[in-house]
Design an enzyme around this catalytic site. Structure first.
Site, PDB file in Angstrom:
ATOM      1  N   HIS A  97      -2.372 -21.263  90.758  1.00  0.00           N
ATOM      2  CA  HIS A  97      -3.784 -20.660  89.819  1.00  0.00           C
ATOM      3  C   HIS A  97      -3.481 -20.095  88.397  1.00  0.00           C
ATOM      4  O   HIS A  97      -4.404 -19.893  87.923  1.00  0.00           O
ATOM      5  CB  HIS A  97      -3.800 -20.255  90.731  1.00  0.00           C
ATOM      6  N   ASP A 127      -0.220 -23.687  96.454  1.00  0.00           N
ATOM      7  CA  ASP A 127      -0.210 -22.611  95.457  1.00  0.00           C
ATOM      8  C   ASP A 127       1.948 -22.339  94.065  1.00  0.00           C
ATOM      9  O   ASP A 127       1.178 -21.214  93.865  1.00  0.00           O
ATOM     10  CB  ASP A 127      -1.071 -21.468  95.632  1.00  0.00           C
ATOM     11  N   ASN A 199      -0.967  -9.690  89.519  1.00  0.00           N
ATOM     12  CA  ASN A 199       0.001 -10.057  90.825  1.00  0.00           C
ATOM     13  C   ASN A 199       0.791 -10.950  91.366  1.00  0.00           C
ATOM     14  O   ASN A 199       2.226 -11.100  91.305  1.00  0.00           O
ATOM     15  CB  ASN A 199       0.090  -9.094  91.945  1.00  0.00           C
ATOM     16  N   SER A 200      -0.595 -12.114  90.954  1.00  0.00           N
ATOM     17  CA  SER A 200       0.041 -13.364  90.840  1.00  0.00           C
ATOM     18  C   SER A 200       0.931 -13.841  90.371  1.00  0.00           C
ATOM     19  O   SER A 200       1.333 -14.220  89.609  1.00  0.00           O
ATOM     20  CB  SER A 200      -1.218 -14.287  90.523  1.00  0.00           C
ATOM     21  N   VAL A 257      -2.063 -39.130 111.530  1.00  0.00           N
ATOM     22  CA  VAL A 257      -2.928 -38.881 112.610  1.00  0.00           C
ATOM     23  C   VAL A 257      -3.773 -37.995 112.600  1.00  0.00           C
ATOM     24  O   VAL A 257      -3.787 -36.746 111.119  1.00  0.00           O
ATOM     25  CB  VAL A 257      -2.600 -38.907 113.987  1.00  0.00           C
TER      26      VAL A 257
END
Length: 467
Positions: A97, A127, A199-200, A257
């Site tokens: 992101h 992510d 901080n991501s 499944v």
């Protein structure tokens, strides 16, 4: 006296300082700046009635803020994030992101040096994104550690670019392990080390200087850190990074499944000794059906590994090589059978969009009020207004009741709700179904995954606020 000495020994195990560790790893941590061209926006309309004496004032205000005629033009939008170098030849790990939709990606090193980066590949499911820079000399890098060795209470240190303030260090402990928030392959480390926007994509270090997590999201009522941060465990990230480096994409195993957890009542009815395994609720066309698996089977072992629940099975299957033939042990009508299944590739099945998802909101209202929020399915027009990618999915928040809990917890117009109850929401009906399911399960609140400017945040809203 013995108790006192024991407590003193434990206290002495705390680090006197993180300065040595920070100095050692900081050259490998980077700031990431992205640049994206987005469609122009005309800003909020209908603030005052046409002909009002305040009309000129608001028009002048909008013009000053780029929301007048000039604001209709495409504009360049910037975003900030963090990352870290994992090889001397310039591979860099960050969050998907952080760089999603970016036209330009610039890497700033601790020394102040800047380099342009190329996107190698991304995995939206975890992510994670992998970047590459070309440098004149070998780059300092950090290594991944074994996140499974991390224990609740262990000291950890986070580094990154919080709120665009540049290189910053925060420290805390591992608060919890194996958190599943919103994704199929989630294995988050929860920490109280301060993590904020920016901080991501940054690293979470153990005291040996090994990366045990990638800082990804926070749980917050106001958008800031309250000591509940989440880092994707390194044992998940390393597998993703290896595949992105080799193929430029992920290649996960696919069993084919639909499954659900085995409850104690189900175990008793099936004559099982314990409520373990994964109950097969449906077997569409795919590898499992080809191998003879049937609805009602309980998968108790996969490729030699015992299966405790559905979450574990999904992760084991996803980490297994595509095309591999594996032995799957099932309990069928009280008897154990072994099936040989040749795994397919999950990503190939995800490209087929169900017919029910191919059209947006054609059979439901354009907007709806739920939990103090006015919501609308994302349309091409809304994506353009919010500066989102054409592939963006979810529900746009177009208004928030100032008296509602949602407003108190920081939700605002322009936010996008992508998941509810850890399940993707594509329509208003989807959200209503998740709310109903939560109420039926006796839960008092529902967890929403909210994105603002690409940054994810989890917000729990009380169900009794639904009008």
């Amino acid at each position: 006296m013995i108790v006192s000495q024991s407590l003193m020994a434990q206290a002495q195990s705390a680090p006197d300082s993180f300065s040595g560790l920070a100095e050692r790893v900081s050259p490998s941590v980077v700031n990431i700046t992205t640049s994206t061209m987005v469609a122009g926006r005309t800003g909020p309309q209908g603030i005052v009635p046409e002909g009002s004496p305040f009309e000129d004032f608001f028009r002048e205000f909008q013009d000053r803020n780029g929301n007048g005629p000039e604001g209709d033009r495409p504009r360049r939008s910037s975003a900030l994030g963090s990352g870290f170098v994992v090889s001397e030849d310039g591979y860099i790990v960050t969050n998907n992101h952080v760089i999603e939709g970016a036209d330009e990606i610039t890497i700033e090193f601790f020394s102040g040096k800047e380099l342009d980066a190329k996107l190698v590949g991304t995995d939206p499911n975890t992510d994670i994104a992998l970047l590459k820079v070309d440098a004149d000399e070998p780059l300092p890098f950090v290594k991944f550690g074994n996140s499974d060795d991390s224990k609740v209470g262990d000291w950890v240190m986070a580094m990154g670019n919080p709120l665009g303030q540049g290189f910053s260090v925060s420290a805390g402990i591992v608060s919890a392990r194996n958190r599943a928030l919103s994704g199929t392959y989630d294995d988050y480390i929860q920490t109280d080390a301060a993590i904020n926007r920016g901080n991501s994509g940054g690293p979470l270090f153990n005291m040996n200087g090994d990366v045990i997590g990638v800082n990804t999201a926070i749980l917050s009522p106001n958008g800031g850190s309250i000591g509940i941060g989440f880092s994707m465990a390194s044992n998940v990230v390393t597998k993703v990074v290896d595949q992105l480096k080799q193929y430029g994409e992920t290649r996960r195993g696919w069993l084919g499944v639909r499954i659900q957890d085995v409850t104690p009542d189900m175990a008793e009815a099936l004559g099982l000794d314990s409520a373990e395994g994964a109950m097969v609720s449906d077997v569409p066309d795919g590898p499992a059906k080809d191998a003879g698996m049937k609805a009602g089977d309980v998968i108790v072992s996969f490729d030699g590994k015992s299966v405790s629940d559905t979450r574990q099975l999904v992760r084991i299957v996803g980490n297994t090589e595509v095309g591999k033939s594996v032995r799957v042990v099932v309990n069928r009508n009280g008897n154990t059978e072994t099936l040989l299944v040749t795994l397919g590739r999950r990503e190939e099945t995800e490209t087929a969009v169900p017919a029910s998802q191919q059209q947006e909101g054609t059979e439901e209202p354009a907007t709806k009020d739920l939990m103090g929020l006015t919501l609308s399915p994302l349309t091409a027009e809304l994506r353009s207004e919010l500066g989102l990618q054409d592939s963006a999915k979810g529900l746009a928040v177009t208004d928030v009741d100032p008296a509602a809990e949602a407003y108190e917890k920081g939700l605002r117009a322009g936010d996008v709700i992508t998941e509810a109850g850890q399940t993707e929401v594509l329509s208003l009906n989807d959200l209503e179904d998740r709310i109903t399911e939560a109420k039926d399960a006796g839960r008092k609140s529902i967890l929403l995954l909210v994105r603002r400017g690409g940054d994810p945040r989890f917000v729990a809203l009380s169900l009794d606020t639904d009008e």
